[in-house]
Design a protein around this motif. Structure first.
Motif, PDB file in Angstrom:
ATOM      1  N   ARG B  15       0.706  -1.232   0.011  1.00 35.31           N
ATOM      2  CA  ARG B  15       0.031  -0.048  -0.120  1.00 35.31           C
ATOM      3  C   ARG B  15       1.053   1.040  -0.143  1.00 35.31           C
ATOM      4  O   ARG B  15       0.497   2.246  -0.680  1.00 35.31           O
ATOM      5  N   LEU B  16       1.972   1.269   0.649  1.00 37.42           N
ATOM      6  CA  LEU B  16       2.863   2.494   0.925  1.00 37.42           C
ATOM      7  C   LEU B  16       3.710   2.581  -0.426  1.00 37.42           C
ATOM      8  O   LEU B  16       4.271   3.692  -0.789  1.00 37.42           O
ATOM      9  N   ALA B  17       4.013   1.507  -1.084  1.00 35.14           N
ATOM     10  CA  ALA B  17       4.681   1.531  -2.334  1.00 35.14           C
ATOM     11  C   ALA B  17       3.994   2.100  -3.321  1.00 35.14           C
ATOM     12  O   ALA B  17       4.773   2.629  -4.537  1.00 35.14           O
ATOM     13  N   THR B  18       2.703   1.799  -3.389  1.00 34.42           N
ATOM     14  CA  THR B  18       2.043   2.192  -4.742  1.00 34.42           C
ATOM     15  C   THR B  18       2.267   3.627  -5.196  1.00 34.42           C
ATOM     16  O   THR B  18       2.516   3.733  -6.311  1.00 34.42           O
ATOM     17  N   PRO B  19       2.181   4.745  -4.219  1.00 36.02           N
ATOM     18  CA  PRO B  19       2.181   6.047  -4.745  1.00 36.02           C
ATOM     19  C   PRO B  19       3.626   6.310  -4.990  1.00 36.02           C
ATOM     20  O   PRO B  19       4.142   6.956  -5.962  1.00 36.02           O
ATOM     21  N   LEU B  20       4.752   5.602  -4.407  1.00 31.49           N
ATOM     22  CA  LEU B  20       5.978   5.778  -4.750  1.00 31.49           C
ATOM     23  C   LEU B  20       6.382   5.078  -5.990  1.00 31.49           C
ATOM     24  O   LEU B  20       6.885   5.861  -7.010  1.00 31.49           O
ATOM     25  N   LEU B  21       5.813   3.899  -6.258  1.00 30.44           N
ATOM     26  CA  LEU B  21       5.921   3.402  -7.617  1.00 30.44           C
ATOM     27  C   LEU B  21       5.320   4.237  -8.720  1.00 30.44           C
ATOM     28  O   LEU B  21       5.889   4.304 -10.063  1.00 30.44           O
TER      29      LEU B  21
END
Lengths: 373, 322
Positions: B15-21
């Protein structure tokens, strides 16, 4: 050949950029249902209408002179130091250590010591990215951005840990000893029957900032190092050919830049807060970018631009107090200034150059005609 | 640490990696075309605000998403005009965009909703809600694989799956299409692309627009899926972490996924300091976890662990006349 006279480059372009930024800000104020004219009146009254207002304006301006000079000197060596925020934070750490752990007999000596501490810590934080740029080719902009975040985490770690006095809940150092308190404008200029600058945070650091402007001016235009720095900024290959070491210039210019950014801390940490708090820099490192661009990287220009931003900051605080316009409007104005004086410079410059070129051609034609007669 | 805790940790990593990705892939397209973009942060923030604001007003998260992408595209257009048309400094333009977004979102939010620079809480159809994948409930009791499927793979919002799908898509576009070849070429040697009769300006504007769309998705995800509404400065440096991840990934799509997952994992760990203590037996400062992505990036940039070489024409405006 320069198409434009020098005054147009130095005065006209920044002024036009400023007018554009102001016009767009006025539109924003209109759009949120307030009157730009009223807003301007409140800002001028709040920031310049009293010695109290001036005391705040000059306090903010002092911060911005340091961070602006920091960005400006790096610009001369064609480097973009976006890490002023982190360097100023580390400067604050230097000031705090010097003030807390050395028993100073008098504020003037403490000021010297704190200046050295701030400059040293700020410079150290800038030298690492500089060496990485010079030796390993890592892009200085990216590294200094990363160092801003690392500095924030590092200070956070220290302020909730080692530097926090026992029993305190707040992430901050203890109060500095009384002997390190810098005289404020109120102490310096008030008389018993005529109190001036009452309660305003402007302090003796303002004069240190003016001295820094003069020193940096002399350094850039009157010394061998300044010449090398500018030569490197104009053309790295030519500078190398002339025997100027790129490593030396990159490291020295960034060290000076970091030291200047760090020195901001004597104003906000030692002069105002009198202790080190979390996030003490409050974005002043980034405002240095706008100040340096607006001031055309010249110390005198930086000084004027810093006063302008000091006015905007204090005026913005007054706006938030008296109207429904939030303080963040100042961030918008700051962004627009950076956009127009920095990124969209050519948009302003190109039409102006065309006008000057046309005028010059016309003048040339007129002289040939008179000569023919 | 038992399986369930581990799965929960990995779940929040995703969930936290998605915006970063999404932001990292956005930067990938822009920088591969030779346009440095440190304005990822600002574009995410603008999109986060407008998507939340419009989703709240219309009650539809999809209209909100469109609006968010629109806001991000508008900032992309400014970046494009400044750095492509007027050949301005791309880094300075990026800085300006970050400030513009940081200021404008709060000013507008305050005058629109008068809640101190935030939007009201979103609920129901105004948010992206978790999707339960087919058979997730039925397979829940299958040992090992069941919980993995139910806890980790199923139950995310649509944008998480979209982000994961964009990775192979980006890889395909960049490495298997004519457009991708040209886009990479324009970041390495724009003069060669120009000589071949292809518009450098057109390609770069397209890349900047793709970057805008992806940042728009990232921002909308923040405000309408990860959180329920916009708060001041909610992007919280994620644009810069994405930038760090992009360098970490050496400007390649698949490594972008691994890098952002790693940084997402660090963020997830920072939220659960108790887990580190119980597993490792000693406590790790959360500040160290916060700083780790940046420290790793500096190390990578310095070439101590493999060299990260940026696109050669990155940051240089292209001047045709020469």
């Amino acid at each position: 050949m320069d198409v434009m006279p020098k005054w147009a480059d130095v005065v006209l372009i920044p002024v036009i950029s400023l007018v554009l930024a102001a016009a767009l800000s006025a539109i924003v104020i209109l759009a949120i249902g307030e009157s730009p004219w009223e807003a301007l009146k409140i800002m001028v009254q709040g920031a310049l209408g009293s010695t109290y207002g001036w005391g705040y304006t000059l306090y903010y301006a002092t911060n911005f002179v340091f961070t602006g000079l920091a960005v400006a000197i790096a610009f001369h060596a064609r480097m973009f130091n976006i890490g002023g925020e982190g360097q100023a934070a580390l400067g604050g750490l230097g000031v705090a250590l010097v003030c807390l752990y050395i028993p100073w007999p008098h504020w003037s000596l403490a000021l010297l010591g704190a200046t050295a501490g701030a400059a040293l810590f700020g410079a150290a934080w800038a030298i690492i990215p500089a060496v990485l740029q010079a030796k390993r080719g890592s892009h200085i902009v990216i590294t200094t951005i990363m160092f801003n975040f690392i500095a924030a985490a590092f200070l956070n770690y220290l302020l909730v840990g080692a530097l926090k006095p026992a029993g305190s809940m707040e992430p901050a150092t203890g109060k500095f000893p009384d002997a390190t308190f810098l005289p404020s404008f109120q102490d310096m200029f008030s008389t018993a029957d005529n109190p001036l600058f009452r309660g305003a945070p402007a302090n003796v650091t303002f004069f240190v900032a003016i001295a820094a402007c003069v020193v940096i001016w002399a350094l850039i235009w009157r010394t061998r190092l300044g010449y090398e720095l500018r030569a490197f900024g104009h053309s790295e290959t030519a500078a190398k050919y002339a025997g100027i070491s790129p490593t030396k210039i990159i490291v020295i210019s960034m060290a000076i830049s970091g030291a200047l950014a760090g020195m901001m801390a004597i104003n906000n940490v030692m002069g105002e807060a009198e202790r080190l708090v979390l996030n003490a820099v409050e974005g002043a490192g980034f405002i240095g970018i706008a100040v340096a661009l607006m001031g055309r990287s010249h110390p005198f220009g930086v000084f004027l631009a810093a006063i302008l931003f000091g006015f905007l900051y204090q005026g913005g605080a007054e706006l938030a107090l008296w109207t429904s316009i939030p303080r963040e409007l100042i961030v918008v104005i700051q962004a627009l200034v950076i956009l127009f004086t920095g990124a969209l410079d050519n948009m302003v410059r190109m039409p102006l150059e065309r006008i000057f070129l046309a005028r010059r051609r016309k003048a040339a034609r007129a002289t040939t005609l008179t000569a023919a007669e | 640490m038992d399986l369930l805790t581990l799965l929960q940790l990995l779940d929040s990593t995703l969930r936290l990696a998605t915006p970063l990705l999404l932001a990292c892939l956005a930067g990938l397209f822009s920088e591969r075309a030779g346009i440095f973009d440190i304005g990822l942060e600002g574009k995410m923030l603008a999109s986060a605000f407008l998507s939340a604001a419009i989703a709240f007003t219309t009650g539809s998260v999809w209209i909100g998403l469109l609006a968010g992408v629109g806001a991000s595209l508008l900032l992309s257009a400014i970046h494009g005009v400044a750095s492509i048309t007027f050949r301005g400094n791309q880094l300075i333009s990026g800085v300006a965009i970050n400030f513009l977004a940081a200021g404008l979102t709060v000013v507008i939010a305050q005058s629109w909703f008068a809640e101190g620079g935030r939007t009201p809480q979103l609920a129901g159809a105004a948010r992206f809600n978790p999707i339960t994948l087919p058979f997730a409930n039925e397979l829940r009791d299958v040992p090992v694989l069941g919980p993995i499927y139910y806890e980790l793979i199923s139950g995310h919002t649509a944008l998480v799956y979209v982000a994961l799908l964009i990775v192979p898509l980006s890889w395909w576009v960049l490495y298997s299409t004519r457009f991708g070849l040209r886009l990479r070429a324009v970041g390495e040697n724009p003069a060669a692309v120009d000589t071949a009769g292809i518009s450098v300006i057109g390609l770069r504007f397209t890349a900047v627009a793709i970057c805008g769309v992806l940042c728009g998705l990232a921002g909308a995800y923040l405000a309408t899926a990860l959180q329920a509404g916009f708060t001041k400065d909610m992007s919280a440096g994620r644009g810069y972490i994405a930038l760090a991840a992009l360098i970490f990934a050496k400007w390649k799509p698949w490594p972008c996924l691994w890098a952002t997952l790693l940084f997402g994992f660090l963020q997830a760990l920072a939220l659960r300091p108790d887990l580190i203590t119980s597993t490792l037996g000693f406590s790790v400062q959360t500040q160290l976890l916060d700083a780790l992505p940046y420290i790793l990036t500096v190390v990578i940039l310095a070439g101590f662990v493999g060299k990260a070489i940026p696109p050669r024409a990155g940051g240089e405006p292209y001047i045709k006349e020469r």
